[in-house]
Design an enzyme around this catalytic site. Structure first.
Site, PDB file in Angstrom:
ATOM      1  N   LYS A  76      -9.795  -2.562  -2.264  1.00  0.00           N
ATOM      2  CA  LYS A  76      -8.997  -3.686  -1.758  1.00  0.00           C
ATOM      3  C   LYS A  76      -9.832  -4.794  -1.099  1.00  0.00           C
ATOM      4  O   LYS A  76      -9.458  -5.961  -1.169  1.00  0.00           O
ATOM      5  CB  LYS A  76      -7.931  -3.183  -0.769  1.00  0.00           C
ATOM      6  CG  LYS A  76      -6.832  -2.377  -1.458  1.00  0.00           C
ATOM      7  CD  LYS A  76      -5.800  -1.840  -0.476  1.00  0.00           C
ATOM      8  CE  LYS A  76      -4.638  -2.775  -0.356  1.00  0.00           C
ATOM      9  NZ  LYS A  76      -3.458  -2.136   0.279  1.00  0.00           N
ATOM     10  N   ASP A 113       1.129  -7.042   0.900  1.00  0.00           N
ATOM     11  CA  ASP A 113       1.533  -5.956   1.799  1.00  0.00           C
ATOM     12  C   ASP A 113       2.376  -6.484   2.972  1.00  0.00           C
ATOM     13  O   ASP A 113       3.381  -5.884   3.350  1.00  0.00           O
ATOM     14  CB  ASP A 113       0.313  -5.214   2.345  1.00  0.00           C
ATOM     15  CG  ASP A 113      -0.313  -4.287   1.314  1.00  0.00           C
ATOM     16  OD1 ASP A 113       0.421  -3.822   0.420  1.00  0.00           O
ATOM     17  OD2 ASP A 113      -1.527  -4.034   1.401  1.00  0.00           O
ATOM     18  N   TYR A 230       5.427   6.979   4.669  1.00  0.00           N
ATOM     19  CA  TYR A 230       6.711   7.262   3.990  1.00  0.00           C
ATOM     20  C   TYR A 230       6.739   8.651   3.361  1.00  0.00           C
ATOM     21  O   TYR A 230       7.670   8.990   2.632  1.00  0.00           O
ATOM     22  CB  TYR A 230       7.040   6.173   2.956  1.00  0.00           C
ATOM     23  CG  TYR A 230       5.989   5.972   1.905  1.00  0.00           C
ATOM     24  CD1 TYR A 230       5.952   6.752   0.758  1.00  0.00           C
ATOM     25  CD2 TYR A 230       5.014   5.001   2.063  1.00  0.00           C
ATOM     26  CE1 TYR A 230       4.985   6.572  -0.198  1.00  0.00           C
ATOM     27  CE2 TYR A 230       4.026   4.817   1.111  1.00  0.00           C
ATOM     28  CZ  TYR A 230       4.016   5.598  -0.012  1.00  0.00           C
ATOM     29  OH  TYR A 230       3.042   5.420  -0.964  1.00  0.00           O
TER      30      TYR A 230
END
Ligand code: ATR
Length: 283
Positions: A76, A113, A230
């Site tokens: 990233k 994001d 999550y």
């Protein structure tokens, strides 16, 4: 035979996610669901690319019919130096998660994001008003940087941040400016006093990791609590916040929403984030 006689062959658009490893990524499931749902002729595939092959892969993929890729760990940050155009938000966050391979050959890098983080809260807590109260962010890693950028952009008057490694939180304050206030890791409980938004941006609470242990006594019942973790959907932090009367929003929606801008750019259709998508990704 001359090139002028060669008919234009319509390309089936290809996209994917580059990472190393990449098998854990839920992005192929998510984009695959949308492609099927909208009857789009296209494919989205996991691409396991070693760090030392990243530059070469980005040169070759557009020539193989790829219109763009998502980017995950560990690429990233590295993709920023390889892109021709970097959006302001990607530059500010210091990482990109979405690349667009433009027809002119240029690579466009964006970070969605923070957009996904805010879109998830707006969808699941429509009466959330970030501009009305202080926000508290626990954690200062890569994901936290996107959250900080988006909360400041959404107009929070003050943003408190605490991280086990204090230096990373201080770096965020230095880069993001005066609305950011750094707290000691041992002061996270006090940091929550009077806030309107509380975010767990650490990996604590994830399956297989320790829970985030923070006293929530100071967290107002009017606050919105959310977690970037999550797996599980209902983290110990969210359960405790809900017991205090807080509204809670789980982190899966951020994953779903951050994917939408890339899908729209690559495949030309604005996808919906709804229960059907959630169920498909959870299955
Ligand atoms: P991501 O990109 O998912 O944010 P990261 O950059 O590795 O990943 O950041 C992980 C975050 O979780 C950091 O804030 C990290 O704190 P440090 O900066 O001190 O490492 C936090 N974290 C991970 N494990 C932790 C633990 N056991 N206790 C406290 N914080 C932890």
């Amino acid at each position: 035979m001359s090139d002028t006689l060669t008919p234009e062959i319509p390309q089936i658009p290809l996209a994917g996610v580059i990472g190393w490893p990449v098998a854990h990524s839920r992005s192929p499931l998510l984009h695959g669901h949308w492609l099927k749902r909208y009857g789009i002729k296209g494919h989205y595939v996991p691409l396991a690319i070693r760090p030392e092959h990243l530059a070469e892969a980005l040169r070759v993929l557009p020539k193989a019919g790829f219109v763009g890729v998502n980017v995950t760990i560990p690429h990233k940050e590295a993709v920023l130096a390889l892109a021709d155009v970097v959006t302001d938000r990607a530059a500010l966050i210091g990482a990109a998660n979405t690349l667009i391979f433009r027809p002119d050959g240029k690579i466009h890098a964006d970070n969605t994001d923070g957009y996904g983080f805010i879109a998830n809260l707006r969808q699941n807590a429509p009466d959330w008003h970030p501009e009305r109260a202080t926000a508290a962010v626990i954690g200062a890693g890569g994901a936290a940087r996107a959250v900080v950028a988006s909360l400041l952009d959404a107009g929070v008057p003050e943003l408190r941040i605490a991280n086990r490694t204090r230096l990373r939180a201080e770096q965020i304050r230095n880069e993001f400016g005066a609305r950011v206030v750094v707290y000691d890791w041992g002061q996270v409980g006090n940091m929550l006093e009077g806030v309107g938004t509380a975010v767990n941006a650490t990996s604590l609470g994830m399956d297989g990791k320790a829970a985030l242990r923070v006293p929530l006594d100071a967290l107002p019942a009017t606050a919105l609590a959310t977690d970037l973790v999550y797996t599980p959907l209902d983290t110990p932090f969210l359960i405790e916040a809900r017991e205090r009367g807080c509204r809670t929003v789980d982190g899966l929606g951020m994953l779903l929403h951050q994917a939408a801008p890339g899908f729209e750019r690559w495949f030309g259709h604005k996808p919906e984030v709804d229960e059907e998508l959630r169920a498909a990704v959870l299955a």
